[in-house]
Design a protein around this motif. Structure first.
Motif, mmCIF file in Angstrom:
data_model
loop_
_atom_site.group_PDB
_atom_site.id
_atom_site.type_symbol
_atom_site.label_atom_id
_atom_site.label_comp_id
_atom_site.label_asym_id
_atom_site.label_seq_id
_atom_site.Cartn_x
_atom_site.Cartn_y
_atom_site.Cartn_z
ATOM 1 N N TYR A 225 -9.065 3.315 -7.537
ATOM 2 C CA TYR A 225 -9.848 3.609 -6.568
ATOM 3 C C TYR A 225 -11.224 2.578 -6.514
ATOM 4 O O TYR A 225 -11.518 2.097 -5.245
ATOM 5 N N LEU A 226 -11.516 2.139 -7.429
ATOM 6 C CA LEU A 226 -12.570 1.123 -7.524
ATOM 7 C C LEU A 226 -12.177 -0.247 -6.687
ATOM 8 O O LEU A 226 -12.746 -0.958 -5.951
ATOM 9 N N ASP A 227 -10.684 -0.566 -7.025
ATOM 10 C CA ASP A 227 -10.136 -1.740 -6.554
ATOM 11 C C ASP A 227 -9.824 -1.756 -4.990
ATOM 12 O O ASP A 227 -9.885 -2.762 -4.390
ATOM 13 N N ASN A 228 -9.388 -0.552 -4.589
ATOM 14 C CA ASN A 228 -8.856 -0.334 -3.119
ATOM 15 C C ASN A 228 -9.620 0.488 -2.148
ATOM 16 O O ASN A 228 -9.511 0.468 -0.875
ATOM 17 N N MET B 65 -11.870 2.674 -18.317
ATOM 18 C CA MET B 65 -12.002 3.705 -17.135
ATOM 19 C C MET B 65 -10.592 3.928 -17.070
ATOM 20 O O MET B 65 -9.920 3.322 -16.779
ATOM 21 N N PRO B 66 -10.688 5.459 -16.725
ATOM 22 C CA PRO B 66 -8.996 5.983 -16.334
ATOM 23 C C PRO B 66 -8.522 5.258 -15.206
ATOM 24 O O PRO B 66 -8.964 4.626 -14.327
ATOM 25 N N LEU B 67 -7.048 5.045 -15.149
ATOM 26 C CA LEU B 67 -6.397 4.419 -14.167
ATOM 27 C C LEU B 67 -6.620 4.786 -12.685
ATOM 28 O O LEU B 67 -6.868 3.935 -11.792
ATOM 29 N N ALA C 88 -0.091 8.304 -7.847
ATOM 30 C CA ALA C 88 -0.387 9.830 -8.586
ATOM 31 C C ALA C 88 -1.717 9.694 -9.301
ATOM 32 O O ALA C 88 -2.463 10.769 -8.892
ATOM 33 N N ALA C 89 -2.071 8.741 -9.858
ATOM 34 C CA ALA C 89 -3.404 8.510 -10.656
ATOM 35 C C ALA C 89 -4.322 8.650 -9.621
ATOM 36 O O ALA C 89 -5.420 9.075 -9.755
ATOM 37 N N LEU C 90 -4.378 7.691 -8.679
ATOM 38 C CA LEU C 90 -5.432 7.846 -7.732
ATOM 39 C C LEU C 90 -5.714 9.203 -6.731
ATOM 40 O O LEU C 90 -6.820 9.655 -6.906
ATOM 41 N N ALA C 91 -4.533 9.702 -6.505
ATOM 42 C CA ALA C 91 -4.744 11.047 -5.947
ATOM 43 C C ALA C 91 -5.244 12.131 -6.872
ATOM 44 O O ALA C 91 -6.274 12.839 -6.342
ATOM 45 N N THR C 92 -4.740 12.181 -7.950
ATOM 46 C CA THR C 92 -5.461 12.992 -9.092
ATOM 47 C C THR C 92 -6.974 12.752 -8.995
ATOM 48 O O THR C 92 -7.757 13.904 -9.102
ATOM 49 N N PHE C 93 -7.261 11.458 -9.222
ATOM 50 C CA PHE C 93 -8.572 11.034 -9.366
ATOM 51 C C PHE C 93 -9.522 11.648 -8.228
ATOM 52 O O PHE C 93 -10.589 12.301 -8.389
ATOM 53 N N LEU C 94 -8.972 11.629 -6.897
ATOM 54 C CA LEU C 94 -9.524 11.953 -5.562
ATOM 55 C C LEU C 94 -9.854 13.579 -5.833
ATOM 56 O O LEU C 94 -11.010 13.916 -5.423
ATOM 57 N N ARG C 95 -8.821 14.218 -6.135
ATOM 58 C CA ARG C 95 -8.654 15.814 -6.062
ATOM 59 C C ARG C 95 -9.642 16.339 -7.360
ATOM 60 O O ARG C 95 -10.000 17.517 -7.376
#
Length: 459
Positions: A349-352, A342-344, A420-427
Motif C-alpha cells: 500500500y505504501l509503495d503503490n 511492516m506487514p506485506l 491478496a495481502a494488499l486487499a486484506t490490508f485494505l479490508r
C-alpha cells in the motif's frame, strides 16, 4: 424413503404441467394505469428525459454503435442477452410497434410478436411508471430518434433458459402484483424521489438482492429487502438502506452529488454505477436528483438535511492529505513509521497507493475515494475490489465534473500474493472489518479479466 421420493417427483411433474399451462394461457395485458385525453401530447423534451431517467442508452447502445440501435451484450448467469434495436427503423427496430405493444414490453415483458422478453429488460420496475411517462417515451423513440437499420444478433441461451414459455410462469411468481405506483407517506419531494427510484431509475435491479428464482428480492419500498444490497456482473451494489449502509452515513447533498457526478467526499463510482451516471443521472435536473437523494435518505423514517435548490458546482479541490480519525489513527501511524518489519500488505500500500489515498485512508474528497469504510472495499465479495486493483479504473466524465481521473492497474506489477495481502490490508486497516483475501481469489479474478480481454486482443 421411496414414498417421499415419489411425492417429490409428483410435485415436480405437477409444477412443470402448471408452468406449461400458465405459459400457454391467454395473455391479458396490464391496462394503462393513468387515463389520458385522446389528444394528449407530452411537453417538449419530456420523452428524452424519461429515456435518460430510465437509462435506456446504457443497455441499448453497443460499444462504438449508433445510439439506441442495440447489439450490446448483457451478461447474465443464464448467458449473454443481446439488447434490441429500439430506434424507429421498421425492419430491425420498433418502427412498426403500436403504443399497446410498447406498453406491454415496458410493463409485462412481452415483445411485439407476443414473445416473452428476458428480465434483463427491467420491466419488474418500469411497470410502476405512469402511463404519461410511458407514452412520452414511446413518442420520443418513434418521432425524435434517428432510425438505424441494425439487425441485432438473436439471443440464444442454453437449455432450459432458451424455452421462453417458462418466463411466463416466472413472471407469475416474480412480478409484485399490481403495477400501480404506491406513494409513501411523505412530502412531494420524497414521493417524487420514490417514483424515480422505484420506476424509471430501476435502482432495485442492482441494489436489491436476487431470490432463488433470480427475481428482484424487493422492487418497492414496502418490500423488506428493497435496496438492501445486491450484485450485478461481478460488482457489489451496496445497501442503500439499513443501519449498516455506508450510504446512509452520507448527507442528502452528498448522495445527490454522487448521483450527478459519480463522486463525492467519500466515493467514486465504478462498474455499472459509473455507466448509470454517464448515461442517465448526469442528465437529471437538480430537483429530481435532490428528490431521489431525499427519498434514499429518509425511506425508513430518518430525518434529512435541507438541500439547496441548485447543486453546488464543484470547484478546484485541494490534494492536502486529510488527517486520520480515531478509528484510523493506529493504521496511519504504522504506515508513517515505514518500519522494515511492516506487514506485506501495508508495504505494498505504501509503495503503490498512499500517494493518492494517503496514510489516513481518507483519499482526496471528490478526487480519490476514501478507503476507510468504503462499501466496495468492505463488500462480502472482494472481487470488485480485486478487479480495480488488477485492471484499474477511471472516473466518469460529466458536464459538472469533466476531468477524467484514471487509476492504473497493477496486474503486471503485483503478484497474486501481493494483491491478496494488499486487499486484506485494505479490508482491515483504519478500523475496517472484513474477511481476508486469498491468493486463489486473486487468481480467479485475474483469469476472468484476462479472458474478458482476450477477444479485444484478437481484433
Amino acid at each position: 424413503m421411496k414414498k417421499i421420493l415419489s411425492i417429490v417427483i409428483a410435485l415436480i411433474v405437477l409444477g412443470i404441467i402448471a408452468a406449461v399451462a400458465l405459459a400457454y394461457a391467454p395473455f391479458k395485458p396490464t391496462p394503462a394505469n393513468e387515463e389520458l385525453p385522446a389528444d394528449w401530447k407530452a411537453e417538449a423534451g419530456r420523452g428524452e428525459y424519461v429515456m435518460r431517467a430510465g437509462d435506456c442508452m446504457a443497455c441499448h447502445t453497443a460499444k462504438g454503435g449508433e445510439p439506441l440501435a442495440g447489439g450490446n451484450g448483457i451478461h447474465s448467469p443464464m448467458g449473454t442477452i443481446w439488447a434490441s434495436n429500439i430506434t424507429p427503423d421498421k425492419e430491425t427496430g420498433i418502427g412498426n410497434w403500436t403504443l399497446d405493444q410498447f406498453r406491454a414490453a415496458m410493463v409485462d415483458g412481452i415483445g411485439d410478436h407476443g414473445q416473452q422478453l428476458y428480465p434483463a429488460m427491467p420491466y419488474e420496475n418500469y411497470r410502476f411508471m405512469k402511463e404519461s411517462d410511458i407514452r412520452a417515451l414511446y413518442d420520443y423513440l418513434q418521432t425524435e430518434v434517428k432510425p438505424v437499420k441494425n439487425a441485432v444478433e438473436a439471443t440464444s441461451l442454453s437449455f432450459p433458459f432458451n424455452m421462453r414459455f417458462g418466463i411466463r410462469a416466472w413472471n407469475w411468481l416474480a412480478l409484485s402484483g399490481e403495477s400501480k405506483f404506491k406513494p409513501m407517506s411523505g412530502d412531494d419531494q420524497q414521493i417524487r424521489g420514490q417514483y424515480l427510484v422505484e420506476g424509471a431509475g430501476h435502482c432495485a435491479a442492482c441494489h436489491s438482492p436476487r431470490t432463488a428464482l433470480m427475481a428482484q428480492g424487493g422492487t418497492r419500498l414496502s418490500d423488506s429487502s428493497f435496496l438492501t444490497g445486491g450484485e450485478v456482473d461481478n460488482w457489489s451494489a451496496p445497501a442503500l438502506r439499513g443501519k449498516d449502509s455506508r450510504v446512509q452515513k452520507w448527507t442528502t447533498e452528498q448522495i445527490a452529488a454522487y448521483l450527478a457526478t459519480g463522486r463525492n467526499a467519500h466515493a467514486v463510482a465504478n462498474g455499472e454505477m459509473a455507466m448509470v451516471v454517464e448515461h442517465s443521472m448526469q442528465y437529471m435536473t437538480d430537483a429530481d436528483l435532490n428528490a431521489m437523494a431525499k427519498f434514499i435518505k429518509t425511506m425508513d423514517g430518518q430525518a434529512a438535511e435541507a438541500t439547496p435548490e441548485k447543486l453546488a458546482t464543484p470547484g478546484p479541490r485541494s490534494s492536502a492529505a486529510p488527517a486520520a480519525d480515531e478509528a484510523g489513527k493506529a493504521t496511519a501511524t504504522m504506515l508513517k513509521s515505514a518500519a522494515p518489519d511492516m506487514p506485506l500488505g501495508a508495504r505494498v500500500y505504501l509503495d503503490n497507493c498512499a500517494a493518492c489515498h494517503f496514510t489516513s485512508g481518507k483519499g482526496s474528497p471528490e478526487i480519490f475515494p476514501e478507503l476507510q469504510g468504503n462499501p466496495m472495499v468492505l463488500g462480502k465479495d472482494a472481487s470488485p475490489l480485486l478487479s480495480v486493483i488488477l485492471k484499474g479504473t477511471s472516473s466518469t466524465m460529466t458536464e459538472r465534473r469533466p476531468m477524467n481521473l484514471v487509476m492504473q492497474g497493477y496486474a503486471d506489477r503485483l503478484t497474486d500474493n501481493e494483491v491478496a495481502a494488499l486487499a486484506t490490508f485494505l479490508r482491515k486497516g483504519w478500523g475496517n472489518q472484513a474477511s481476508d483475501v486469498s491468493e486463489s481469489q486473486v487468481s480467479k479474478v485475474r483469469k476472468h479479466i484476462e479472458a474478458a480481454a482476450a477477444p479485444e486482443r484478437a481484433q
